[in-house]
Design a protein around this motif. Structure first.
Motif, PDB file in Angstrom:
ATOM      1  N   ALA A   1      -4.562  -2.870  70.062  1.00 27.32           N
ATOM      2  CA  ALA A   1      -4.359  -2.454  68.749  1.00 27.32           C
ATOM      3  C   ALA A   1      -2.924  -2.481  68.076  1.00 27.32           C
ATOM      4  O   ALA A   1      -2.843  -3.154  66.942  1.00 27.32           O
ATOM      5  CB  ALA A   1      -4.824  -1.033  68.732  1.00 27.32           C
ATOM      6  N   CYS A   2      -2.004  -1.846  68.862  1.00 24.63           N
ATOM      7  CA  CYS A   2      -0.643  -2.113  68.254  1.00 24.63           C
ATOM      8  C   CYS A   2      -0.326  -1.732  66.869  1.00 24.63           C
ATOM      9  O   CYS A   2       0.197  -2.325  66.161  1.00 24.63           O
ATOM     10  CB  CYS A   2      -0.029  -3.497  68.624  1.00 24.63           C
ATOM     11  N   GLY A   3      -1.055  -0.581  66.664  1.00 26.45           N
ATOM     12  CA  GLY A   3      -0.633   0.114  65.360  1.00 26.45           C
ATOM     13  C   GLY A   3      -1.762   0.170  64.441  1.00 26.45           C
ATOM     14  O   GLY A   3      -1.983   0.860  63.351  1.00 26.45           O
ATOM     15  N   HIS A   4      -2.887  -0.583  64.645  1.00 26.21           N
ATOM     16  CA  HIS A   4      -4.095  -0.922  63.839  1.00 26.21           C
ATOM     17  C   HIS A   4      -4.964   0.612  64.009  1.00 26.21           C
ATOM     18  O   HIS A   4      -5.015   1.000  65.253  1.00 26.21           O
ATOM     19  CB  HIS A   4      -4.920  -1.831  64.368  1.00 26.21           C
ATOM     20  N   HIS A   5      -5.432   1.020  63.071  1.00 26.67           N
ATOM     21  CA  HIS A   5      -6.251   2.440  63.009  1.00 26.67           C
ATOM     22  C   HIS A   5      -5.694   3.569  63.606  1.00 26.67           C
ATOM     23  O   HIS A   5      -6.359   4.156  64.481  1.00 26.67           O
ATOM     24  CB  HIS A   5      -7.758   2.005  63.753  1.00 26.67           C
ATOM     25  N   GLY A   6      -4.425   3.561  63.857  1.00 29.57           N
ATOM     26  CA  GLY A   6      -3.768   4.739  64.302  1.00 29.57           C
ATOM     27  C   GLY A   6      -3.875   4.525  65.888  1.00 29.57           C
ATOM     28  O   GLY A   6      -3.408   5.446  66.656  1.00 29.57           O
ATOM     29  N   MET A   7      -4.019   3.559  66.447  1.00 28.47           N
ATOM     30  CA  MET A   7      -4.266   3.326  67.842  1.00 28.47           C
ATOM     31  C   MET A   7      -3.078   2.526  68.404  1.00 28.47           C
ATOM     32  O   MET A   7      -2.502   1.301  67.740  1.00 28.47           O
ATOM     33  CB  MET A   7      -5.371   2.768  68.359  1.00 28.47           C
ATOM     34  N   MET A   8      -2.714   2.479  69.619  1.00 28.44           N
ATOM     35  CA  MET A   8      -1.978   1.524  70.244  1.00 28.44           C
ATOM     36  C   MET A   8      -2.536   0.440  71.323  1.00 28.44           C
ATOM     37  O   MET A   8      -2.035  -0.404  71.615  1.00 28.44           O
ATOM     38  CB  MET A   8      -0.685   2.157  70.893  1.00 28.44           C
ATOM     39  N   ALA A   9      -3.556   1.161  72.046  1.00 24.76           N
ATOM     40  CA  ALA A   9      -4.143   0.442  73.213  1.00 24.76           C
ATOM     41  C   ALA A   9      -5.440  -0.247  72.898  1.00 24.76           C
ATOM     42  O   ALA A   9      -5.570  -0.706  71.551  1.00 24.76           O
ATOM     43  CB  ALA A   9      -4.459   1.438  74.233  1.00 24.76           C
ATOM     44  N   LYS A  10      -6.302  -0.481  73.596  1.00 22.21           N
ATOM     45  CA  LYS A  10      -7.354  -1.501  73.548  1.00 22.21           C
ATOM     46  C   LYS A  10      -8.706  -0.819  73.983  1.00 22.21           C
ATOM     47  O   LYS A  10      -9.817  -1.476  73.835  1.00 22.21           O
ATOM     48  CB  LYS A  10      -7.172  -2.725  74.381  1.00 22.21           C
TER      49      LYS A  10
END
Length: 494
Positions: free
Chosen positions: A325-334
């Motif tokens: 994710a790295c910033g997409h949808h307020g997420m960092m992980a997978k």
């Protein structure tokens, strides 16, 4: 009788009479390069922001798939499930036994019907290939030394983590963490960056390839760009923060983070809650730097292949075990069901591969396994559940899957059919519906729109069908799926 003798008896006679791209002494070499946590968009030729000149050239000289999926995982270590599927050719739920007593450790218990002595590398070895592995292994079904003819340095699932990385100061200009600081270990453990060690071992293996009488299958597995995302300073400097874009679907926090069990995942702690644009830019800066550093090492490996004179008879396949994710949808992980985390880059280059071709057909990344067997004229074993995309590469008739099915633990499921994706959150329970063609960033949830009620029901039936197809018992046998999903009360726009 050894495993090689057993497998050999099953393939040697049928190989002899096959027609295809390679037969007899002209069997092609196969160079498989696997990254860790690289999102499908993290290529210069896709997003124009990250610098990957070597992978871009590979794509220009070959074919690239725009929608290549990983099926998911049983716990936070999605790469373990992904790599198990690569090595056995079996789908996620047929690789491991579901043990409810130790639910988070279900992947430690392969079911008896899985032939743990029969793997991708062994099929190739039995058919006359010299097989080699170096880098990140991280699949407990087998030991790499037992299933490859030769191995280099074997790495764990991830570099060691440090307190400073998780407790860094997120005030602009006040960071106490430097990715180039070798004293913190991680990718620098041992003194030389792990990607550079792998480069050296891969080039040394290729340098000797012309001396062997056999074609080679080289499986080169990078730990990059997994966190702690460490790279030399000159690579960080290539990405000034002011040049980094925040994803269009950025959120301070995902509204269902706790319910889908992502809020407390280790990888989600790589940025503060709520997310700030600054923290996302810093994470993406370090992510891009590590990818560019890896790209340079891949460039050296490909140069060595050119020097051997064997490139014209070598298929090069590059992918990653899943996205990030790295910033997409307020997420960092997978650990989620969105495209940025399910999809990995997939590039294929080699004799007969169309140059500059982009495929929109949806495939699983593990379709690489039967594809390579097809390329090498090796019969595909019955245990392989994935589908060769060689017909696509050859411009022949190809039957695309009706649906792509993905899962995470016993809390998230998704199915993609046509232009639509249905996501199911079991612990709420809740459906989300996205039109991937019109809304590629998955920002407009259609599940609560009356005019899409029929589409939700249609995809719900597909979801149940795919659960049965892949023997996914986690939801069908538990209370989750018997609950009536709540109406989605979230805003239409995310």
């Amino acid at each position: 009788m050894s495993w090689k003798e057993k497998i050999y008896l099953g393939v040697v006679f049928s190989v002899a009479g096959l027609s295809g791209w390679a037969t007899g002494s002209t069997k092609p070499n196969i160079l498989f390069i696997l990254a860790d946590d690289q999102c499908y968009e993290a290529l210069g030729c896709v997003n124009g922001e990250v610098q990957t000149p070597n992978l871009d050239r590979l794509a220009e000289g070959g074919a690239m798939f725009n929608h290549a999926y990983n099926m998911g995982g049983w716990d936070g270590a999605l790469c373990a499930a992904s790599r198990a599927m690569f090595n056995t050719g079996r789908s996620m739920w047929h690789n491991f036994k579901l043990d409810r007593a130790v639910r988070s450790k279900a992947w430690l218990n392969p079911p008896p019907e899985v032939d743990t002595g029969s793997t991708w590398s062994q099929w190739l070895s039995a058919a006359g290939y010299h097989t080699y592995f170096a880098g990140k292994w991280h699949t407990i079904l087998h030991e790499a030394e037992d299933v490859f003819d030769e191995t280099g340095t074997l790495r764990p699932g991830m570099p060691n983590q440090t307190k400073e990385r998780y407790e860094r100061n997120w005030e602009p200009g006040c960071s106490d963490w430097n990715p180039w600081d070798k004293s913190k270990g991680g990718f620098w453990q041992g003194g030389q960056h792990w990607s550079e060690v792998l480069r050296d071992e891969a080039t040394a293996y290729l340098r000797k390839a012309p001396q062997r009488s056999k074609p080679f299958f080289a499986y080169i597995a990078f730990n990059a760009p997994h966190d702690p995302k460490q790279a030399p300073k000159e690579y960080i400097d290539r990405y000034p923060l002011e040049s980094i874009r925040v994803p269009e679907n950025f959120l301070p926090e995902y509204p269902y983070a706790r319910e889908i069990q992502s809020r407390d995942i280790r990888g989600e702690r790589l940025a503060p809650f709520p997310r700030t644009e600054y923290s996302i830019k810093v994470n993406r800066q370090e992510y891009y730097a590590l990818i560019t550093h890896m790209d340079d090492q891949i460039g050296v490996i490909l140069e060595e292949l050119d020097k051997t004179g064997m490139r014209d008879n070598t298929y090069i396949i590059f992918t990653a075990d899943h996205g990030l994710a790295c910033g997409h949808h307020g997420m960092m992980a997978k650990q989620n069901m969105y495209e940025h985390s399910l999809c990995a880059p997939l590039i294929v280059s080699g004799p007969g591969i169309p140059k500059g071709k982009r495929f929109d057909e949806r495939i699983y990344i593990q379709d690489i396994v039967p594809t390579t067997l097809d390329i090498a004229d090796i019969p595909i074993p019955e245990q392989v559940e994935f589908q060769s995309f060689l017909p696509l590469l050859k411009g022949e008739e190809y039957h695309e899957r009706e649906a792509i099915y993905t899962a995470y633990k016993d809390v998230q499921r998704s199915v993609i059919a046509g232009d639509f994706k249905l996501i199911y959150y079991a612990d709420i329970p809740l459906y989300r519906l996205f039109n991937l063609k019109n809304d590629p960033y998955e920002m407009n949830d259609l599940a609560n729109h009356p005019e899409y009620a029929g589409k939700v029901e249609e995809l719900r039936k597909v979801l149940l069908r795919e659960m049965e197809r892949y023997a996914d018992e986690q939801l069908t046998e538990q209370r989750h799926y018997r609950k009536k999903p709540k109406p989605n009360t979230m805003p239409k726009k995310m």
